[in-house]
Design a protein around this motif. Structure first.
Motif, short mmCIF file in Angstrom:
data_model
loop_
_atom_site.label_atom_id
_atom_site.label_comp_id
_atom_site.label_asym_id
_atom_site.label_seq_id
_atom_site.Cartn_x
_atom_site.Cartn_y
_atom_site.Cartn_z
N ASP A 161 61.49 27.30 12.73
CA ASP A 161 62.25 27.76 14.23
C ASP A 161 63.63 27.06 14.19
O ASP A 161 63.96 25.74 14.22
CB ASP A 161 61.34 27.46 15.17
N MET A 162 64.59 27.98 13.99
CA MET A 162 66.05 27.51 13.90
C MET A 162 66.41 26.55 14.84
O MET A 162 66.93 25.56 14.97
CB MET A 162 66.87 28.75 13.81
N GLU A 163 66.03 27.05 16.25
CA GLU A 163 66.24 26.35 17.53
C GLU A 163 65.47 24.80 17.69
O GLU A 163 66.00 24.16 18.57
CB GLU A 163 66.19 27.34 18.56
N ALA A 164 64.61 24.93 16.76
CA ALA A 164 63.90 23.48 17.02
C ALA A 164 64.32 22.43 16.26
O ALA A 164 63.71 21.18 16.18
CB ALA A 164 62.30 23.88 16.88
N LEU A 165 65.09 22.92 15.31
CA LEU A 165 65.66 21.76 14.25
C LEU A 165 66.78 21.16 15.06
O LEU A 165 67.40 21.63 15.96
CB LEU A 165 66.48 22.65 13.26
N LEU A 166 66.88 19.92 14.63
CA LEU A 166 67.94 18.87 15.41
C LEU A 166 68.81 18.06 14.29
O LEU A 166 68.48 18.24 12.96
CB LEU A 166 66.93 17.70 15.94
N PRO A 167 69.87 17.85 14.77
CA PRO A 167 70.87 17.27 14.00
C PRO A 167 70.44 16.09 12.98
O PRO A 167 69.64 15.31 13.57
CB PRO A 167 71.95 16.57 14.90
N GLY A 168 70.75 15.95 11.90
CA GLY A 168 70.08 14.98 10.76
C GLY A 168 68.90 15.81 10.02
O GLY A 168 68.68 15.18 8.95
N ARG B 270 79.87 15.85 19.07
CA ARG B 270 79.15 15.38 18.04
C ARG B 270 77.78 14.81 18.59
O ARG B 270 77.91 13.97 19.63
CB ARG B 270 80.02 14.23 17.63
N GLN B 271 76.62 14.83 18.12
CA GLN B 271 75.47 14.50 18.63
C GLN B 271 75.12 13.62 17.56
O GLN B 271 75.17 13.42 16.32
CB GLN B 271 74.54 15.66 18.65
N PRO B 272 73.95 12.53 17.99
CA PRO B 272 73.41 11.56 17.24
C PRO B 272 72.51 12.12 16.23
O PRO B 272 71.98 13.07 16.37
CB PRO B 272 72.32 10.55 18.30
N LEU B 273 72.60 11.40 14.96
CA LEU B 273 71.65 12.18 13.96
C LEU B 273 70.37 11.40 14.06
O LEU B 273 70.22 10.49 14.21
CB LEU B 273 72.43 11.67 12.32
N LEU B 274 69.58 12.43 13.83
CA LEU B 274 67.77 11.92 14.13
C LEU B 274 67.35 12.02 12.44
O LEU B 274 68.25 12.08 11.65
CB LEU B 274 67.06 12.71 14.73
N GLY B 275 66.18 11.81 12.30
CA GLY B 275 65.57 11.64 11.01
C GLY B 275 65.92 12.97 10.15
O GLY B 275 65.91 14.07 10.74
N ARG B 276 65.77 12.92 8.85
CA ARG B 276 65.68 14.01 7.99
C ARG B 276 64.35 14.86 8.28
O ARG B 276 64.50 16.15 7.94
CB ARG B 276 65.85 13.61 6.49
N GLU B 277 63.29 14.33 8.54
CA GLU B 277 62.17 15.08 8.71
C GLU B 277 62.27 15.80 10.13
O GLU B 277 62.30 15.32 11.13
CB GLU B 277 61.03 13.94 8.78
N PRO B 278 62.16 16.98 10.12
CA PRO B 278 62.27 18.07 11.31
C PRO B 278 60.88 17.85 12.20
O PRO B 278 59.94 17.25 11.70
CB PRO B 278 61.95 19.52 10.90
#
Ligand code: AMP
Ligand code: MG
Length: 718
Positions: free
Chosen positions: A671-678, A639-647
């Motif tokens: 870029d799929m790999e640059a997207l973060l949780p949230g 489980r990772q911390p959720l960041l903002g909705r905006e990539p």
């Protein structure tokens, strides 16, 4: 994937029909994936390219270090299946009970028609019987008979065995199979026949392998038992050599342990495992294991899995956290009694060839696929027939410069020409409308297959999550999940190597089974129940013994061995069994047997929920089994911390036009790999990964959750 500096522990490889996928797990549970085209002439080449591809996404490890650090390397693939399908296995001799010489030749009706399309079933004139693995000239009938209770009715005619062995040897066979009708109750005749064949071989000064049906699969149903024995000798033996070659290659690189592979019921086994035919469909099984593993972590216990690759669409269902096991599957047009995780496959993938009947204008998909060589027309490697992939490219779904991370450059102009000539001109429609129609047709076929899978189990789609993976899963999931009403639709940044990932989640596991015949009538007294309980315990003890011997031989730590005894039971007079795990390690007495039967009845009721119990019929125990397991390291889904909705702005790659529902719209590209949780991405959008593409049509959006899993949502009900 972000760069990593840690020690790699597990390497999973899935050598599929089109691509070889790599999944490397590090000691902190993180992982990287790699992909390369499969190289059928020498799989080690594609394997190494795929590993190199994965390594190019890390900065910590070079190849030599990788193999020195690794603890587990496992290899799943389709070589054995291909050896069977292409009939390129060993030349064998078969020694069988007299009167049963043709068992192999006529096979079972079911297997003879298996994998035939509906039109081919209707027009029996087109039916071709599968060619047998052993020609009639290499089959010898032997006088012998043991009755159903294990008593010798006709002794073994030893001189016939000797003559048969000599004749077969002259026919230059490369191995022997021995299968006598009742050997699962009493294997005395098979053992004696083996001695005689061995003596003939010794005399001739040659050594050839001898396979006994009572060793390979000591269970009832001689047709399936014979298939298992023959396939073990025919296809598993050459595949074992091939796996040893792969093992040699990685040993040269510094790897210390034996290579592992995946059994069709989901365990890991050393490539020296004596029943290697049990790894016949190792790749797709990996996907089910992965889905089960992820589902357990995120709390999704009802999951439908869908793997859309280049050649096929594979689906399966996990219910209450369990993957159903099919005890008698049909694989490669052979009926086996080989417990196999239940999967369905339709011959439609992203490489599928599209055909239009010039007279009726009917569009047909496949079942042929362009594979990786020559591949779709847009690969420009000699493929001339239009495929789904060519349509995907025209519609803007695929980026021509991102296929396998740019290693294959796609040619849109070639795709355009092929689709126009072979599809849309014949249909008299606009080229983009036609291409979209074809893609939607593929998605409709996939959707109907999904609907069937769930409804056949009597469940409601709304009780299930859908997981989409395979290189083309994320590309078409919005289309094929549309309107089905799943609880949630999930896909993964590692979707393109999901089966290889699943393989790395497996434990060391073997499954042992034995047939017998124990009746427990409804009015059985305690004395009878004690007797049955003792017989069951004895069989379980013997199976447990074999299990720990096998595991020890494979070099496992026996102190961590977990044994799970189970039984296959039916109400007396029924034709099929239901499997139940024993509530206690051994039954011990009549009460123990009663507890086993009670558990079995609840399982029976759970499966046939509209059918009432019928204990008045009494029970029959036909098979007993033992599952032996030893745990191993696994990838961590954390489980990772959720960041903002905006990539992040750096995740944005630009724009391109995609064609959806008859019109072009401007899609954002990520870029799929640059997207973060949230992070949230709203369609129309295309999310790109070097090995897969996630398409978000208009009216769809996705959110990357705390487990790094994409949830696909439609903004309005379709
Ligand atoms: P698989 O057989 O699971 O490896 O899937 C191969 C399919 O993945 C191809 O036929 C493509 O349609 C699809 N795909 C989508 N994006 C990519 C990509 N970037 N590179 C390779 N294949 C891709
Ligand atoms: Mg695949």
């Amino acid at each position: 994937m972000t760069t990593v500096a840690k020690q790699p522990l597990v390497l999973g490889i899935d050598a599929g029909g089109t691509m070889t996928d790599t999944f490397i797990v590090f000691n902190d549970g993180t992982f990287v994936i790699g992909k390369a085209a499969t190289t059928p002439h020498d799989e080690a080449v594609g394997f190494m390219e795929s590993v190199e591809d994965a390594l190019s996404y890390t900065d910590a490890t070079d190849r030599a270090q990788l193999f020195k650090d690794l603890e587990v390397a496992l290899y799943a693939g389709t070589t054995m299946l291909n050896t069977l399908l292409s009939r390129t296995g060993q030349r064998l001799g078969l020694i069988i009970t007299k009167g049963f010489e043709d068992t192999l030749l006529h096979g079972r009706g079911m297997q003879s028609w298996a994998e035939y399309s509906y039109p081919d079933r209707l027009h029996a004139a087109t039916h071709v019987h599968p060619s047998p693995l052993i020609p009639k000239a290499c089959i010898r009938g032997i006088t012998e008979r043991i009755d159903q209770f294990g008593k010798i009715a006709i002794p073994l005619y030893e001189h016939e065995v000797e003559a048969a062995a000599q004749e077969l040897l002259q026919q230059k066979v490369e191995g022997f199979c021995i299968c006598f009708l009742m050997s699962y109750v009493n294997n005395q005749h098979e053992l004696r026949a083996q001695e005689i064949v061995q003596a003939v071989l010794d005399q001739a000064g040659t050594q050839l392998p001898i396979f006994l049906s009572s060793t390979v699969r000591p269970v009832m149903r001689e047709g399936s038992r014979l298939n298992s024995t023959v396939v073990e000798a025919y296809a598993a033996a050459p595949v074992r050599r091939h796996l040893h070659k792969i093992e040699d290659v990685i040993h040269e690189q510094g790897f210390r342990n034996p290579l592992q592979t995946i059994l069709s019921y989901g365990g890991l086994a050393n490539i020296r495992y004596p029943r290697l035919h049990e790894t016949l469909i190792s790749g797709p099984v990996g996907g089910m294991l992965g889905a089960q593993y992820v589902g357990e972590i995120i709390g999704a216990t009802n999951v439908v899995v869908s793997d859309l690759g280049g050649t096929s669409f594979d689906i399966g269902a996990i219910t209450s956290g369990r993957a159903p096991i099919n005890g008698e599957p049909t694989l490669a047009r052979f009926k086996f009694n080989l417990p196999t995780i239940d999967l369905e496959s339709i011959g439609a993938g992203a490489g599928t060839i599209v055909k239009v009947d010039p007279h009726t204008g009917k569009v047909e998909l496949g079942p042929e696929s362009a594979g990786s060589s020559p591949g779709p027309v847009c690969f420009d490697m000699g493929g001339t027939r239009a495929t789904i992939c060519d349509c995907d490219l025209l519609l803007g779904y695929l980026n021509p410069d991102n296929f396998l991370g740019g290693k294959v450059r796609l040619k849109p102009d070639l795709a355009l020409e092929a689709v126009r000539e072979q599809i849309t001109d014949l249909l008299g429609v606009d080229i983009y409308d036609g291409a979209e129609g074809v893609v939607r047709l593929l998605e409709t076929e996939a959707r109907e297959a999904l609907r069937r899978t769930v409804s056949a189990r009597g469940f409601d789609v709304s009780e299930y999550y859908l997981m989409a993976y395979g290189g083309a899963g994320p590309l078409h999931v919005a289309g094929y999940s549309r309107g089905l009403g799943f609880t949630g639709v999930l896909t993964f940044p590692y979707a393109a190597a999901f089966s290889a990932f699943g393989c790395t989640t497996a434990d060391y596991m073997h499954r042992y089974e034995r047939s017998l015949h124990l009746d427990v009538p409804a009015d059985a007294d305690d004395a009878h129940k004690e007797q049955v309980a003792a017989a069951i315990d004895q069989a379980w003890n013997e199976l447990a013994q074999t299990a720990s011997e096998d595991m020890e031989q494979e070099g496992r730590d026996i102190s961590r061995l977990r044994l799970v005894p189970f039984a296959m039971i039916r109400y007396a007079g029924q034709l099929t069994d239901v499997e139940v795990v024993s509530p206690q390690p051994r039954l011990e007495n009549a009460r123990g047997l009663e507890r086993l039967l009670a558990d079995w009845e609840s399982e029976y009721e759970r499966i046939n929920r509209r059918v009432s119990r019928y204990a008045q019929a009494g029970f029959t125990v036909f098979e007993l089994g033992m599952l032996a397991m030893i745990p191993k390291v696994k990838p961590q889904i954390t489980r990772q911390p959720l960041l903002g909705r905006e990539p992040a702005r750096t995740a944005r790659r630009g724009e391109r036009r995609i064609y959806w529902e008859g019109r072009w719209s401007e899609a954002s590209v990520w870029d799929m790999e640059a997207l973060l949780p949230g992070n949230e991405v709203v369609g129309p959008a295309v999310i790109e990964h070097p090995a897969t593409t996630f398409l978000l049509p208009p009216d769809h959006y996705t959110v990357l959750d705390e487990w790094n899993i994409f949830h696909l949502h439609a903004t309005e009900a379709h």
